[in-house]
Enzyme design. Structure first.
Site: not given
Length: 377
Positions: A223, A256
């Site tokens: 990210n 996640e």
């Protein structure tokens, strides 16, 4: 009024979406329609020597939906009723019933009651074309026979549309409720089941099922390096891989973290599924979300084990998979708690603590030290 009330009562037999198609439910609806046809005989309106009612509406609807044999079964009751009242009336009822069933069976291939289009509405009148022809044979009614015939045909068509409208509204309500429930149990980003669906499914499965908790390794780095849009694309790709592996048992719990609920029969087969997912995610490629790795913890549900206990065991196995190098699968039976080691020693695995408990522990130590200093002074 009676036909609308009975249509509403019939609509209540549809209780869920998708609609059940078992034989017992269909038989119950046919028998209910037969009872409805008999009840409609009570609401007969005498017109001279004739009796006008809507007893043939259930006959036509059942014929259009289930075919000729079911239509004959529904028509049997009213015909016998009229035969017991009079021979002439019984013969007229018999001819009318046969015309409704035969014409309904004839037009049935051209109609789909569940997806009825506006242009097909006139076809709903076809089964009733033979009803009321007897008015042309009654001497006293011949001058008004055309008007009486149209007057009998019209109410049958309106009543049929009314019943179909009530049933259609009921089915649409069930479908919208089902869609809303599915959306409330679906993760918006990935389309997988969300935490709510996962919790519901966990309470439904029994002993012997496998729970796999998965966590994407180094996802924060992905990210930060490529941005949130790439991270979302990676999560959608992972979700697709999990959906391909377990179509009805893949969930996204948070961020996640994902979960699989398996009924593989053995832990060896469950392991093959997880390793297949890991292998597919590790495929090299030029896109940023290629060559991903996931850590996984697996636990098989034990007899009389609560869902929370089952998940706790899988979560502990996942933690050991992350702490021992990532990109691996750890089974709960093979993941006992590690004994305490000296701080800083190799292989040390500390129990996880959340940030809130860590801050509380730090504050407690500070307060204890301040109290000690005051006493020393």
């Amino acid at each position: 009024m009676c036909s609308s009330d009975l249509a509403f009562a019939l609509s209540l037999s549809y209780r869920e979406w998708p609609v059940r198609r078992d034989a017992w439910t269909h038989c119950a609806r046919v028998l209910g329609s037969a009872a409805t046809s008999l009840l409609l005989v009570w609401y007969t309106a005498p017109v001279g020597d004739l009796k006008v009612d809507l007893r043939y509406v259930p006959v036509a609807l059942v014929t259009l939906r289930y075919g000729l044999p079911a239509g004959l079964l529904v028509a049997l009751g009213p015909v016998v009723w009229r035969l017991l009242e009079s021979d002439v009336g019984g013969m007229v009822a018999l001819v009318n019933a046969l015309s409704v069933v035969l014409l309904g069976a004839l037009v049935r291939p051209s109609l789909r009651l569940k997806q009825l289009r506006l242009t097909q509405w006139p076809l709903l009148l076809v089964p009733y074309l033979g009803v009321g022809l007897a008015v042309f044979l009654v001497p006293g009614a011949r001058p008004l026979a055309p008007w009486l015939y149209v007057g009998m045909l019209g109410p049958h068509g309106v009543a049929t549309l009314g019943v179909l409208g009530v049933l259609s509204a009921r089915l649409q309500l069930l479908r919208l409720t089902f869609d809303a429930r599915q959306l409330s149990r679906q993760d918006e980003l990935t389309g997988l089941g969300n935490r709510r669906a996962f919790d519901e499914h966990m309470t439904e499965v029994g002993p012997g099922h496998q729970l796999v908790l998965l966590d994407v390794d180094q996802f924060r780095h992905l990210n930060e390096t490529h941005g949130a849009l790439v991270g979302d694309r990676a999560l959608r790709y992972i979700a697709q891989v999990l959906r391909d592996a377990v179509p009805d048992g893949a969930y996204r719990l948070s961020g996640e973290e994902f979960a699989l609920l398996l009924d593989s029969g053995s832990e060896a087969q469950a392991r093959a599924v997880v390793e297949g997912v890991q292998a597919r995610l590790a495929d090299p490629g030029e896109v940023p979300w290629a060559n991903l790795s996931v850590s996984a913890g697996l636990a098989t549900r034990l007899p009389r084990e609560q869902p929370s206990e089952w998940r706790h065991r899988a979560d502990e196995a996942l933690y050991l998979a992350k702490a021992n190098g990532r990109n691996r699968l750890v089974f709960s039976p093979n993941a006992p708690r590690v004994p305490a080691l000296a701080p800083g020693s190799p292989g040390e695995i500390r129990p996880r603590q959340d940030r809130k408990s860590t801050r509380l522990n730090s504050s407690h130590r500070c307060i204890s030290y301040a109290v000690f200093c005051l006493k020393k002074k």
